[in-house]
Every structure is written in C-alpha cells, then in structure tokens.
Design a protein around this motif. Structure first.
Motif, PDB file in Angstrom:
ATOM      1  N   GLY A  39       5.070  -4.370  15.251  1.00  0.00           N
ATOM      2  CA  GLY A  39       5.102  -4.276  16.576  1.00  0.00           C
ATOM      3  C   GLY A  39       5.233  -2.467  16.900  1.00  0.00           C
ATOM      4  N   ILE A  40       5.683  -1.729  16.087  1.00  0.00           N
ATOM      5  CA  ILE A  40       5.900  -0.438  16.372  1.00  0.00           C
ATOM      6  C   ILE A  40       4.708   0.188  15.972  1.00  0.00           C
ATOM      7  CG2 ILE A  40       7.193   1.658  15.315  1.00  0.00           C
ATOM      8  CD1 ILE A  40       9.564   0.108  14.776  1.00  0.00           C
ATOM      9  N   TYR A  41       4.116  -0.094  14.836  1.00  0.00           N
ATOM     10  CA  TYR A  41       2.751   0.650  14.573  1.00  0.00           C
ATOM     11  C   TYR A  41       1.522   0.146  15.651  1.00  0.00           C
ATOM     12  CZ  TYR A  41      -1.533   1.576  11.925  1.00  0.00           C
ATOM     13  OH  TYR A  41      -2.711   1.671  11.722  1.00  0.00           O
ATOM     14  N   GLY A  42       1.873  -1.177  15.822  1.00  0.00           N
ATOM     15  CA  GLY A  42       0.909  -1.543  17.030  1.00  0.00           C
ATOM     16  C   GLY A  42       0.967  -0.978  18.231  1.00  0.00           C
ATOM     17  N   SER A  43       2.241  -0.593  18.730  1.00  0.00           N
ATOM     18  CA  SER A  43       2.285   0.041  19.882  1.00  0.00           C
ATOM     19  C   SER A  43       1.759   1.184  19.987  1.00  0.00           C
ATOM     20  CB  SER A  43       3.788  -0.062  20.353  1.00  0.00           C
ATOM     21  OG  SER A  43       4.295  -1.424  20.601  1.00  0.00           O
ATOM     22  N   LYS A  88       4.634   2.116   7.775  1.00  0.00           N
ATOM     23  CA  LYS A  88       4.586   0.524   7.697  1.00  0.00           C
ATOM     24  C   LYS A  88       5.441  -0.237   6.567  1.00  0.00           C
ATOM     25  CE  LYS A  88       0.576  -1.150   8.809  1.00  0.00           C
ATOM     26  NZ  LYS A  88      -0.917  -1.626   8.669  1.00  0.00           N
ATOM     27  N   ALA A  89       5.273   0.315   5.464  1.00  0.00           N
ATOM     28  CA  ALA A  89       6.059   0.060   4.237  1.00  0.00           C
ATOM     29  C   ALA A  89       7.547  -0.084   4.516  1.00  0.00           C
ATOM     30  CB  ALA A  89       5.781   0.903   2.996  1.00  0.00           C
ATOM     31  N   PRO A 118       0.739  -1.098  -0.116  1.00  0.00           N
ATOM     32  CA  PRO A 118       0.106  -0.021   0.102  1.00  0.00           C
ATOM     33  C   PRO A 118       0.833   1.206  -0.224  1.00  0.00           C
ATOM     34  CG  PRO A 118      -0.560  -1.469   1.815  1.00  0.00           C
ATOM     35  CD  PRO A 118       0.741  -2.112   1.352  1.00  0.00           C
ATOM     36  N   MET A 119       2.134   1.249  -0.189  1.00  0.00           N
ATOM     37  CA  MET A 119       3.026   2.190   0.011  1.00  0.00           C
ATOM     38  C   MET A 119       2.694   3.472  -1.025  1.00  0.00           C
ATOM     39  SD  MET A 119       7.039   2.176  -0.410  1.00  0.00           S
ATOM     40  CE  MET A 119       6.980   1.212  -1.887  1.00  0.00           C
TER      41      MET A 119
END
Length: 244
Positions: free
Chosen positions: A123-127, A195-196, A52-53
């Motif tokens: 993990g980073i985006y989820g946090s 995320k990309a 999706p970038m």
C-alpha cells in the motif's frame, strides 16, 4: 487524483459492510479456514517482497531498531486504544451484535486488520508510485485482495472493519501527496529494500492472521520509516568504508 487510494479504501469499506451483514450466514469452520488462506496469501506476498532485497543488514537493522522504538513508545498499546475507540460508536448503533470473541481476541484481530490495510509495504509503495507516476495498478491489485480480506475480518469483528477505510485512505492519500517529495530522494535499491521491510511486516501479519504467532506488528511499523535511510547509509557509507 488519488484514484488508487480511493478504490482501495472503498474496497475495505464495502468488504467490511458485506462481511458484517452476511457473516452470520457462514459457518465458523468456513470463516476459520478461509482466514487461514488469507494468512498464507499475506505470507506469500511477504516472501515475494523480501526475496529481491538488496541490503539485508540494513533491512534487518531497521526492523530491529524500529521495533525497539515501537515497543519503547508503546505503539502497540496506542493501536489497541485506537481500535477500541473505533469500536465504541459501532457498539452504540449495533448493541446486539454478537461477535463471539473475547476482548483480547477482538483487539488482536482488529489491530491486525488496521496494520494490514493501512501499513502494508504494498500500500505504501503503491501510493508513492501513484503519486509520482500516476500508475494506480499496484493499489488496484491490492484493492481486490483487501475487498475479500475485509469481508472475512468483518465476519468475526463486525461493522467496525468498515471504519478502517478512514485511516487507510488518510495514510494512502498523505503518501500520494508526499510522493513528489519522497521518491526523488530515493533510488531503485532503496525502494527494493523498503518493499522487503514491508514484506517482513506482511509475513508477520500472515502468521498473526493464521493464529500461529502473535507478532507485535504495530510496534514494527517504525521500521518502515527507517529502512530507506539505513539502506542509503549502508551503500554509500558502510560499504564504501569497507572498500566493497
């Protein structure tokens, strides 16, 4: 409360303990083949995150410059030293542990596991999402994969994998706390590009897990810091200057 971070860290702790305790019951062929499956899963998750970038030039530039910074700062070497420091107390308590790996193989696999668990885009985006909205579903999904991945890593690396849960929780918890300051300064496009960028790291991690190519994933981590500012700059400065 950082429920998602706690669950994800516990999954690595438990998976590491189970893998180290029962790894000797599995054949080398079984562990090797299953590790290939986890490698391809990491690649698939990376591809899905990359697809999706929105602003490819910004993401690519962040990856290149971030890796240059990581290499110049010898970030990979620092990870290697940290990996050996983590192994030292384990060796004292389990001196008879026979891992059947060379020193380089051990360090490479341990660094791969540290980056995979502590610095993945998911993990980073989820946090950040959990800290801002209270939605822990992303981290819960990641915890399921991390449980089995940690077990497989521990089959080869031993009990040291369970210690990766400590820096993992610290990273996820810090992002959870900082979320209220970070997310308001972002937009949907910046998050997708972020995320990309994490997807590229996961893709590189998959190649490393499958032992196809030993990408310097630790040195690539600074790209995760650069990508959102670069995404913003590309949209609000470069594209506007070009009249796009």
């Amino acid at each position: 409360m950082p429920t998602g971070a706690i669950v994800d860290a516990l999954s690595v702790l438990i998976g590491g303990l189970l893998g180290a305790f029962g790894g000797h019951l599995l054949s080398d062929e079984f562990k090797r083949d299953l590790n290939l499956i986890f490698g391809i899963c990491s690649m698939g998750m990376g591809v899905m995150a990359i697809a999706p970038m929105k602003n490819m030039p910004a993401v690519i530039f962040a990856l290149i410059l971030g890796t240059v910074i990581g290499l110049a700062c010898h970030l990979g070497q620092l990870f290697n030293k940290g990996a050996m420091l983590m192994q030292a107390p384990i060796s004292k308590h389990f001196p008879a542990e026979k891992l059947g790996l060379t020193h380089d193989e051990f360090v490479n696999q341990l660094v791969t596991s540290i980056v995979l668990f502590c610095a993945s885009g998911t993990g980073i985006y989820g946090s950040l999402t959990a800290g801002m909205t209270g939605d822990n579903s992303i981290l819960f999904s990641k915890a399921i994969l991390d449980l089995f991945t940690a077990a497989i890593f521990a089959c080869n690396l031993g009990y040291v994998v369970s210690l990766v849960a400590i820096p993992q929780f610290l990273v996820l918890f810090l992002l959870f706390i900082l979320a209220q300051f970070i997310l308001p300064m972002t937009n949907n496009t910046m998050i997708i590009d972020f995320k990309a960028c994490g997807g590229f790291l996961m893709l590189a991690t998959g190649f490393r897990m499958a032992k196809l190519k030993n990408f310097p994933i630790a040195d690539m981590i600074p790209a995760m810091i650069l990508v959102m500012p670069f995404s913003w700059f590309w949209v609000n400065v470069v594209l506007k200057a070009l009249g796009a």
